[in-house]
Design a protein around this motif. Structure first.
Motif, PDB file in Angstrom:
ATOM      1  N   GLU A   1      25.682  21.827 -14.417  1.00 57.08           N
ATOM      2  CA  GLU A   1      26.893  23.097 -15.673  1.00 57.08           C
ATOM      3  C   GLU A   1      28.477  22.193 -14.255  1.00 57.08           C
ATOM      4  OE1 GLU A   1      28.423  27.545 -14.979  1.00 57.08           O
ATOM      5  OE2 GLU A   1      26.108  27.239 -15.357  1.00 57.08           O
ATOM      6  N   TYR A   2      28.822  21.811 -15.342  1.00 52.86           N
ATOM      7  CA  TYR A   2      30.611  21.348 -15.069  1.00 52.86           C
ATOM      8  C   TYR A   2      30.962  21.949 -14.099  1.00 52.86           C
ATOM      9  CZ  TYR A   2      35.395  18.833 -16.103  1.00 52.86           C
ATOM     10  OH  TYR A   2      36.330  18.588 -15.777  1.00 52.86           O
ATOM     11  N   ILE A   3      32.024  21.266 -13.070  1.00 53.39           N
ATOM     12  CA  ILE A   3      32.720  22.184 -12.384  1.00 53.39           C
ATOM     13  C   ILE A   3      33.892  22.047 -12.431  1.00 53.39           C
ATOM     14  CG2 ILE A   3      32.754  23.873 -10.064  1.00 53.39           C
ATOM     15  CD1 ILE A   3      30.569  24.125 -11.731  1.00 53.39           C
ATOM     16  N   THR A   4      33.635  20.864 -12.197  1.00 51.86           N
ATOM     17  CA  THR A   4      35.272  19.857 -11.242  1.00 51.86           C
ATOM     18  C   THR A   4      34.814  18.375 -12.252  1.00 51.86           C
ATOM     19  OG1 THR A   4      34.930  18.950 -10.100  1.00 51.86           O
ATOM     20  CG2 THR A   4      35.556  21.203  -9.419  1.00 51.86           C
ATOM     21  N   PRO A   5      36.736  17.746 -12.316  1.00 50.62           N
ATOM     22  CA  PRO A   5      35.900  16.185 -12.675  1.00 50.62           C
ATOM     23  C   PRO A   5      35.284  15.313 -12.143  1.00 50.62           C
ATOM     24  CG  PRO A   5      37.873  16.708 -13.022  1.00 50.62           C
ATOM     25  CD  PRO A   5      37.274  17.815 -11.588  1.00 50.62           C
ATOM     26  N   ASN A   6      34.394  15.607 -10.675  1.00 52.29           N
ATOM     27  CA  ASN A   6      33.690  14.628  -9.574  1.00 52.29           C
ATOM     28  C   ASN A   6      32.615  15.793  -9.508  1.00 52.29           C
ATOM     29  OD1 ASN A   6      35.821  12.408  -9.341  1.00 52.29           O
ATOM     30  ND2 ASN A   6      37.093  14.325  -8.049  1.00 52.29           N
ATOM     31  N   LEU A   7      31.708  17.187  -9.232  1.00 56.82           N
ATOM     32  CA  LEU A   7      31.159  17.733  -9.322  1.00 56.82           C
ATOM     33  C   LEU A   7      30.179  18.690 -10.489  1.00 56.82           C
ATOM     34  CD1 LEU A   7      32.286  18.424  -5.884  1.00 56.82           C
ATOM     35  CD2 LEU A   7      30.350  17.205  -6.288  1.00 56.82           C
ATOM     36  N   SER A   8      29.517  18.307 -10.437  1.00 59.07           N
ATOM     37  CA  SER A   8      29.134  19.571 -11.257  1.00 59.07           C
ATOM     38  C   SER A   8      27.637  20.048 -10.479  1.00 59.07           C
ATOM     39  CB  SER A   8      27.977  19.332 -12.551  1.00 59.07           C
ATOM     40  OG  SER A   8      29.367  18.396 -13.395  1.00 59.07           O
ATOM     41  N   LYS A   9      26.867  21.375 -10.902  1.00 58.82           N
ATOM     42  CA  LYS A   9      25.737  21.969 -10.409  1.00 58.82           C
ATOM     43  C   LYS A   9      24.488  21.846 -11.061  1.00 58.82           C
ATOM     44  CE  LYS A   9      28.654  25.475  -7.701  1.00 58.82           C
ATOM     45  NZ  LYS A   9      28.608  26.639  -7.189  1.00 58.82           N
TER      46      LYS A   9
ATOM     47  N   LYS B   1      27.171  14.345  -8.841  1.00 54.38           N
ATOM     48  CA  LYS B   1      28.482  13.974  -8.724  1.00 54.38           C
ATOM     49  C   LYS B   1      28.404  13.663  -9.983  1.00 54.38           C
ATOM     50  CE  LYS B   1      29.457  13.319  -4.119  1.00 54.38           C
ATOM     51  NZ  LYS B   1      29.763  12.472  -2.741  1.00 54.38           N
ATOM     52  N   ASP B   2      28.065  13.613 -10.879  1.00 50.94           N
ATOM     53  CA  ASP B   2      28.342  13.333 -12.175  1.00 50.94           C
ATOM     54  C   ASP B   2      28.661  14.106 -13.118  1.00 50.94           C
ATOM     55  OD1 ASP B   2      27.031  10.568 -12.653  1.00 50.94           O
ATOM     56  OD2 ASP B   2      26.266  11.182 -11.225  1.00 50.94           O
ATOM     57  N   LYS B   3      28.663  14.144 -14.452  1.00 54.94           N
ATOM     58  CA  LYS B   3      29.068  15.331 -15.621  1.00 54.94           C
ATOM     59  C   LYS B   3      28.980  15.036 -17.145  1.00 54.94           C
ATOM     60  CE  LYS B   3      33.853  14.237 -17.304  1.00 54.94           C
ATOM     61  NZ  LYS B   3      35.291  14.652 -17.777  1.00 54.94           N
ATOM     62  N   GLU B   4      28.534  13.501 -16.974  1.00 55.16           N
ATOM     63  CA  GLU B   4      28.443  13.290 -18.249  1.00 55.16           C
ATOM     64  C   GLU B   4      26.703  12.418 -18.843  1.00 55.16           C
ATOM     65  OE1 GLU B   4      30.632  11.675 -21.037  1.00 55.16           O
ATOM     66  OE2 GLU B   4      32.471  13.297 -20.762  1.00 55.16           O
ATOM     67  N   ILE B   5      25.703  12.292 -17.521  1.00 49.33           N
ATOM     68  CA  ILE B   5      24.321  12.924 -17.575  1.00 49.33           C
ATOM     69  C   ILE B   5      23.397  12.451 -18.489  1.00 49.33           C
ATOM     70  CG2 ILE B   5      24.991  11.774 -15.515  1.00 49.33           C
ATOM     71  CD1 ILE B   5      23.546  14.200 -14.580  1.00 49.33           C
ATOM     72  N   ASP B   6      21.957  11.581 -18.803  1.00 50.08           N
ATOM     73  CA  ASP B   6      21.229  11.781 -19.376  1.00 50.08           C
ATOM     74  C   ASP B   6      20.475  12.639 -18.257  1.00 50.08           C
ATOM     75  OD1 ASP B   6      22.133  10.616 -22.126  1.00 50.08           O
ATOM     76  OD2 ASP B   6      21.693   8.433 -21.337  1.00 50.08           O
ATOM     77  N   LEU B   7      19.730  14.268 -19.034  1.00 56.64           N
ATOM     78  CA  LEU B   7      19.005  14.393 -17.860  1.00 56.64           C
ATOM     79  C   LEU B   7      17.637  15.114 -18.746  1.00 56.64           C
ATOM     80  CD1 LEU B   7      18.644  16.471 -15.367  1.00 56.64           C
ATOM     81  CD2 LEU B   7      19.919  18.382 -16.078  1.00 56.64           C
ATOM     82  N   TYR B   8      16.962  14.974 -17.700  1.00 53.83           N
ATOM     83  CA  TYR B   8      15.412  15.636 -18.605  1.00 53.83           C
ATOM     84  C   TYR B   8      15.304  16.879 -17.633  1.00 53.83           C
ATOM     85  CZ  TYR B   8      14.371  10.912 -20.235  1.00 53.83           C
ATOM     86  OH  TYR B   8      14.495  10.063 -21.112  1.00 53.83           O
TER      87      TYR B   8
ATOM     88  N   MET C   1       7.372  22.622 -20.980  1.00 55.27           N
ATOM     89  CA  MET C   1       8.397  22.466 -22.404  1.00 55.27           C
ATOM     90  C   MET C   1       9.382  21.787 -21.743  1.00 55.27           C
ATOM     91  SD  MET C   1      10.789  24.795 -23.617  1.00 55.27           S
ATOM     92  CE  MET C   1      11.479  25.837 -22.946  1.00 55.27           C
ATOM     93  N   THR C   2       9.982  20.435 -22.715  1.00 54.26           N
ATOM     94  CA  THR C   2      10.826  19.539 -22.099  1.00 54.26           C
ATOM     95  C   THR C   2      11.736  19.017 -23.093  1.00 54.26           C
ATOM     96  OG1 THR C   2       9.341  17.690 -22.618  1.00 54.26           O
ATOM     97  CG2 THR C   2       8.316  18.437 -20.059  1.00 54.26           C
ATOM     98  N   THR C   3      12.973  18.183 -22.490  1.00 59.19           N
ATOM     99  CA  THR C   3      13.725  17.785 -23.405  1.00 59.19           C
ATOM    100  C   THR C   3      14.212  16.586 -22.542  1.00 59.19           C
ATOM    101  OG1 THR C   3      15.801  18.362 -24.512  1.00 59.19           O
ATOM    102  CG2 THR C   3      15.808  20.109 -22.726  1.00 59.19           C
ATOM    103  N   LYS C   4      15.326  15.744 -23.093  1.00 56.06           N
ATOM    104  CA  LYS C   4      16.243  15.061 -22.964  1.00 56.06           C
ATOM    105  C   LYS C   4      17.794  15.437 -22.773  1.00 56.06           C
ATOM    106  CE  LYS C   4      17.815  10.323 -22.426  1.00 56.06           C
ATOM    107  NZ  LYS C   4      17.282   9.047 -23.194  1.00 56.06           N
ATOM    108  N   VAL C   5      18.688  15.663 -22.772  1.00 58.34           N
ATOM    109  CA  VAL C   5      20.518  16.286 -22.831  1.00 58.34           C
ATOM    110  C   VAL C   5      21.006  15.017 -21.959  1.00 58.34           C
ATOM    111  CG1 VAL C   5      20.197  18.297 -20.959  1.00 58.34           C
ATOM    112  CG2 VAL C   5      21.585  18.393 -23.080  1.00 58.34           C
ATOM    113  N   LYS C   6      22.347  15.479 -22.902  1.00 55.00           N
ATOM    114  CA  LYS C   6      23.608  15.006 -23.045  1.00 55.00           C
ATOM    115  C   LYS C   6      24.730  15.820 -23.019  1.00 55.00           C
ATOM    116  CE  LYS C   6      26.274  10.940 -22.174  1.00 55.00           C
ATOM    117  NZ  LYS C   6      25.947   9.575 -21.812  1.00 55.00           N
TER     118      LYS C   6
END
Length: 211
Positions: free
Chosen positions: A106-114, A133-140, A74-79
């Protein structure tokens, strides 16, 4: 090798595929036919987690899924556009509230996500992560089920895939399982999430999960 396509949802119509069902349907969701995306906003204090570390049990996240007893990829692209700590969205496979896997950023701080995966067996969750080191990115994201095994991968471009996790699921080999998209806001609400597609393909060769 891929045997057959179980689902190929590209969100080009205002109506979802009749194969898809909601677990805890969000109050706000729609299909943006201009961009061909499923768009949703998370309800307040929604999550999937069982017992470990925090001691609480949450099973009220939003989950759009099909049911299958096949081996699949199963695959997706999510933002996701997070508002609150721990906002996250991605892919999930689920046998019950006590047996499931989810993968997300998963969003943690304005500068870091997990970037990570949660595996839940026998009603206990674990969480493997790496910092991004991003929070709003296109991720597959890609999640494969081969009998009792689950393979979790991610990609920045949809071409080069990197393994995030291999896990065991405590369920019968041929047990039907739900597979699809999820989104949660454990401490807030109104996280906007955009999914570009959801593709689920049956696998005939277990080694395909490693590719």
């Amino acid at each position: 090798m891929v045997k057959s396509v179980l689902l190929d949802e590209k969100f080009k119509s205002r109506e979802l595929s009749n194969l898809l069902r909601w677990h805890n349907e969000p109050s706000k969701w729609s299909i943006d036919t201009t961009s061909s995306q499923l768009v949703l906003e998370t309800d307040e204090e929604t999550d999937f987690w069982q017992k470990t570390h925090y001691g609480f049990e949450n099973d009220n996240g939003h989950f759009l899924y099909i049911k299958t007893n096949k081996n699949f990829r199963m695959t997706t692209k999510v933002k996701a556009m997070p508002n609150s700590k721990y906002d996250h969205a991605g892919l999930m496979i689920r046998h019950s509230k006590n047996t499931w896997v989810k993968s997300s950023l998963e969003y943690i701080t304005p500068n870091l996500s997990k970037l990570g995966a949660v595996v839940t067996n026998r009603g206990y969750s674990d969480w493997s992560t790496q910092y991004v080191k991003d929070k709003e990115i296109d991720l597959y994201l890609r999640l494969s089920r081969i009998n009792q095994n689950c393979y979790v991968d991610f990609s920045w471009d949809g071409e080069e895939w990197m393994q995030m996790r291999i896990a065991f699921l405590d369920l019968p080999d041929d047990s039907p399982i739900a597979a699809g998209l999820f989104a949660c806001s454990p401490q807030g609400k109104d996280q906007t999430v955009r999914f570009d597609f959801l593709a689920i393909e049956e696998l005939s060769d277990p080694n395909e999960a490693y590719l």
